[in-house]
Write an enzyme that holds these catalytic residues in place. Structure first.
Site, PDB file in Angstrom:
ATOM      1  N   GLN A 104      83.810  47.213 -94.374  1.00  0.00           N
ATOM      2  CA  GLN A 104      83.250  46.883 -95.690  1.00  0.00           C
ATOM      3  C   GLN A 104      81.831  47.428 -95.793  1.00  0.00           C
ATOM      4  OE1 GLN A 104      84.331  42.507 -96.625  1.00  0.00           O
ATOM      5  NE2 GLN A 104      84.632  42.773 -94.441  1.00  0.00           N
ATOM      6  N   ASP A 107      77.186  51.905 -94.619  1.00  0.00           N
ATOM      7  CA  ASP A 107      76.047  52.509 -93.931  1.00  0.00           C
ATOM      8  C   ASP A 107      76.390  53.711 -93.043  1.00  0.00           C
ATOM      9  OD1 ASP A 107      77.274  51.336 -91.666  1.00  0.00           O
ATOM     10  OD2 ASP A 107      76.039  49.527 -91.840  1.00  0.00           O
ATOM     11  N   HIS A 122      84.402  49.792 -99.154  1.00  0.00           N
ATOM     12  CA  HIS A 122      83.339  49.668-100.161  1.00  0.00           C
ATOM     13  C   HIS A 122      82.551  50.970-100.307  1.00  0.00           C
ATOM     14  CE1 HIS A 122      83.576  45.027 -99.586  1.00  0.00           C
ATOM     15  NE2 HIS A 122      84.622  45.534-100.186  1.00  0.00           N
ATOM     16  N   CYS A 133      83.230  65.307-112.715  1.00  0.00           N
ATOM     17  CA  CYS A 133      84.386  65.995-112.098  1.00  0.00           C
ATOM     18  C   CYS A 133      84.920  65.251-110.875  1.00  0.00           C
ATOM     19  CB  CYS A 133      84.013  67.425-111.712  1.00  0.00           C
ATOM     20  SG  CYS A 133      82.926  67.515-110.280  1.00  0.00           S
ATOM     21  N   CYS A 170      75.373  67.408-110.381  1.00  0.00           N
ATOM     22  CA  CYS A 170      76.465  68.102-109.675  1.00  0.00           C
ATOM     23  C   CYS A 170      76.494  69.547-110.188  1.00  0.00           C
ATOM     24  CB  CYS A 170      77.760  67.366-109.987  1.00  0.00           C
ATOM     25  SG  CYS A 170      79.259  68.214-109.458  1.00  0.00           S
ATOM     26  N   CYS A 172      78.773  70.982-111.587  1.00  0.00           N
ATOM     27  CA  CYS A 172      79.505  71.063-112.870  1.00  0.00           C
ATOM     28  C   CYS A 172      78.618  70.638-114.041  1.00  0.00           C
ATOM     29  CB  CYS A 172      80.759  70.190-112.827  1.00  0.00           C
ATOM     30  SG  CYS A 172      80.420  68.431-113.071  1.00  0.00           S
ATOM     31  N   GLY A 207      82.249  40.370 -87.573  1.00  0.00           N
ATOM     32  CA  GLY A 207      81.057  40.237 -88.412  1.00  0.00           C
ATOM     33  C   GLY A 207      81.314  40.236 -89.901  1.00  0.00           C
ATOM     34  N   SER A 209      82.230  37.607 -93.276  1.00  0.00           N
ATOM     35  CA  SER A 209      82.343  36.212 -93.725  1.00  0.00           C
ATOM     36  C   SER A 209      83.764  35.917 -94.212  1.00  0.00           C
ATOM     37  CB  SER A 209      81.331  35.939 -94.834  1.00  0.00           C
ATOM     38  OG  SER A 209      81.478  36.895 -95.865  1.00  0.00           O
ATOM     39  N   PRO A 234      78.899  35.110 -84.787  1.00  0.00           N
ATOM     40  CA  PRO A 234      78.078  33.996 -84.284  1.00  0.00           C
ATOM     41  C   PRO A 234      78.380  32.683 -84.999  1.00  0.00           C
ATOM     42  CG  PRO A 234      76.686  35.824 -85.064  1.00  0.00           C
ATOM     43  CD  PRO A 234      78.100  36.144 -85.460  1.00  0.00           C
TER      44      PRO A 234
HETATM   45  P1  NAD Z   1      78.534  39.034 -95.208  1.00  0.00           P
HETATM   46  O1  NAD Z   1      77.092  39.351 -95.407  1.00  0.00           O
HETATM   47  O2  NAD Z   1      79.239  38.259 -96.216  1.00  0.00           O
HETATM   48  O3  NAD Z   1      78.728  38.267 -93.836  1.00  0.00           O
HETATM   49  C1  NAD Z   1      78.190  38.744 -92.664  1.00  0.00           C
HETATM   50  C2  NAD Z   1      78.874  38.061 -91.487  1.00  0.00           C
HETATM   51  O4  NAD Z   1      78.350  38.639 -90.308  1.00  0.00           O
HETATM   52  C3  NAD Z   1      78.650  36.555 -91.395  1.00  0.00           C
HETATM   53  O5  NAD Z   1      79.882  35.907 -91.188  1.00  0.00           O
HETATM   54  C4  NAD Z   1      77.728  36.400 -90.178  1.00  0.00           C
HETATM   55  O6  NAD Z   1      77.930  35.186 -89.478  1.00  0.00           O
HETATM   56  C5  NAD Z   1      78.120  37.609 -89.366  1.00  0.00           C
HETATM   57  N1  NAD Z   1      77.110  38.107 -88.429  1.00  0.00           N
HETATM   58  C6  NAD Z   1      75.759  38.102 -88.538  1.00  0.00           C
HETATM   59  N2  NAD Z   1      75.200  38.712 -87.464  1.00  0.00           N
HETATM   60  C7  NAD Z   1      76.222  39.127 -86.661  1.00  0.00           C
HETATM   61  C8  NAD Z   1      76.308  39.842 -85.438  1.00  0.00           C
HETATM   62  N3  NAD Z   1      75.219  40.245 -84.783  1.00  0.00           N
HETATM   63  N4  NAD Z   1      77.535  40.078 -84.911  1.00  0.00           N
HETATM   64  C9  NAD Z   1      78.664  39.682 -85.561  1.00  0.00           C
HETATM   65  N5  NAD Z   1      78.643  39.006 -86.729  1.00  0.00           N
HETATM   66  C10 NAD Z   1      77.443  38.744 -87.278  1.00  0.00           C
HETATM   67  O7  NAD Z   1      79.241  40.407 -94.932  1.00  0.00           O
HETATM   68  P2  NAD Z   1      80.643  40.940 -95.371  1.00  0.00           P
HETATM   69  O8  NAD Z   1      81.689  39.883 -95.192  1.00  0.00           O
HETATM   70  O9  NAD Z   1      80.805  42.200 -94.666  1.00  0.00           O
HETATM   71  O10 NAD Z   1      80.543  41.211 -96.954  1.00  0.00           O
HETATM   72  C11 NAD Z   1      79.385  41.436 -97.656  1.00  0.00           C
HETATM   73  C12 NAD Z   1      79.385  42.608 -98.581  1.00  0.00           C
HETATM   74  O11 NAD Z   1      78.112  43.199 -98.546  1.00  0.00           O
HETATM   75  C13 NAD Z   1      80.314  43.673 -98.225  1.00  0.00           C
HETATM   76  O12 NAD Z   1      80.969  43.990 -99.394  1.00  0.00           O
HETATM   77  C14 NAD Z   1      79.479  44.883 -97.804  1.00  0.00           C
HETATM   78  O13 NAD Z   1      79.922  46.032 -98.509  1.00  0.00           O
HETATM   79  C15 NAD Z   1      78.106  44.600 -98.271  1.00  0.00           C
HETATM   80  N6  NAD Z   1      77.033  44.857 -97.286  1.00  0.00           N
HETATM   81  C16 NAD Z   1      77.075  45.968 -96.507  1.00  0.00           C
HETATM   82  C17 NAD Z   1      76.071  46.189 -95.554  1.00  0.00           C
HETATM   83  C18 NAD Z   1      76.133  47.422 -94.690  1.00  0.00           C
HETATM   84  O14 NAD Z   1      76.686  48.451 -95.091  1.00  0.00           O
HETATM   85  N7  NAD Z   1      75.602  47.368 -93.466  1.00  0.00           N
HETATM   86  C19 NAD Z   1      75.035  45.281 -95.406  1.00  0.00           C
HETATM   87  C20 NAD Z   1      75.011  44.147 -96.244  1.00  0.00           C
HETATM   88  C21 NAD Z   1      76.030  43.961 -97.166  1.00  0.00           C
HETATM   89 ZN    ZN Z   2      80.810  67.462-110.996  1.00  0.00          ZN
END
Ligand code: NAD
Ligand code: ZN
Length: 275
Positions: A104, A107, A122, A133, A170, A172, A207, A209, A234
């Site tokens: 999800q 990054d 995502h 395009c 872009c 285009c 990691g 939720s 955690p």
């Molecule tokens: P979330 O923020 O809802 O939940 C994060 C989860 O990670 C929690 O359950 C927490 O307990 C756990 N966590 C925290 N530190 C940890 C670690 N060191 N090791 C393992 N688990 C750990 O995240 P989500 O469920 O992925 O959804 C949130 C949305 O936000 C997603 O749609 C995502 O696209 C976006 N998002 C992306 C990034 C990224 O690309 N790095 C960062 C923030 C949010």
């Molecule tokens: Zn284009």
């Protein structure tokens, strides 16, 4: 710290599998310095409307905070490098267990670490998508951050019109936007993610939720197909109740320990050559 017995239990479950899939969330990148949204101090903790409306809702409600919110998220992403959790998933792939990572995260850190089969539900913040395009193009880190920082520096308060008029062009002639899925937009790679969930014999839930759909429905799909579920987090999540094994802790600490334990198991299983 999680016991050696629990790590060994996870490694034994994995060692009996041929097709493991990982479902990763923001927590996997937390140890790379990118804040999760829901944890203490995260964006949703500071702006609760984000959990139901996403980052666009936060910036619409707090237009004057938008440049600082965007810059804060960008700063974390800009400095981030894959952590031992991302790298352990590459090890699991090279050892022949892990077939795919469904993430999800936007990054790019799974790809940067070296995972070869990554489904980004995502999207990917480094990819630009033309609004005319539909061409998709991955941008290099440096020019990408330069472009975004210039865009944010021009902002005094949040305005979608202003952002739209400053997007890169872009070839285009259309405008290109970062290809990350905003709240309410359809997810990407869903057929591939579903197929992996159906075909896997074990899913690692890492990691997340477990409240963002449809990603949160994938463990149920995997389980219905007979897969085992191992979660590392955690804190307990919305998915913990259905898991066969819950390892309480950070993915960057636990995944490398599982890899070591698997190597030990593999080592023991090697039949010594006849003398
Ligand atoms: P979330 O923020 O809802 O939940 C994060 C989860 O990670 C929690 O359950 C927490 O307990 C756990 N966590 C925290 N530190 C940890 C670690 N060191 N090791 C393992 N688990 C750990 O995240 P989500 O469920 O992925 O959804 C949130 C949305 O936000 C997603 O749609 C995502 O696209 C976006 N998002 C992306 C990034 C990224 O690309 N790095 C960062 C923030 C949010
Ligand atoms: Zn284009």
């Amino acid at each position: 710290m999680i016991s050696h017995e629990m790590i060994d239990k996870a490694a034994r479950l994995i060692s009996g599998c041929k097709r493991v899939t990982a479902l990763s969330g923001a927590g996997v990148s937390a140890e790379s310095g990118i804040s999760t949204y829901r944890d203490a101090g995260g964006l949703w903790d500071r702006y609760p409307e984000g959990s139901s409306g996403g980052i666009l809702a936060v910036m619409t409600n707090h237009p004057e905070d938008a440049p600082q919110i965007l810059m804060g998220f960008l700063e974390g992403i800009k400095k981030a490098k894959p952590n031992p959790g991302h790298r352990a998933l590459v090890d699991l792939e090279e050892m022949g267990y892990l077939r795919a990572v469904i993430t999800q995260n936007v990054d790019n850190l799974h790809r940067e670490a070296g995972s070869s089969q990554v489904f980004e539900m995502h999207g990917n913040l480094y990819r630009l998508r033309c609004l005319k395009c539909n061409k998709k193009e991955i941008m290099g880190r440096e020019p990408y951050f330069k472009m975004l920082e210039e865009l944010i520096n021009k902002m005094t308060r949040f305005s979608l019109e202003e952002i739209a008029s400053n997007l890169p062009s872009c070839s285009c002639g259309g405008s290109a936007r970062p290809d990350a899925v905003a709240f309410g937009e359809p997810v990407q790679d869903l057929p591939e993610a579903m197929a992996e969930a159906k075909a896997c014999d074990l899913m690692l839930i890492l990691g997340t939720s477990g409240v963002v759909y449809p990603a949160a429905s994938l463990p149920g799909v995997a389980q219905s197909g007979g897969a085992k579920l191992i979660e590392i987090n955690p804190q307990q999540s919305a998915l913990t109740g259905r898991c066969d094994l819950f390892l309480e802790g950070k993915t960057g600490e636990i995944l490398p320990r599982i890899v070591s334990s698997l190597r030990e198991i593999q080592g023991k299983n090697i039949i010594p050559p006849e003398s």
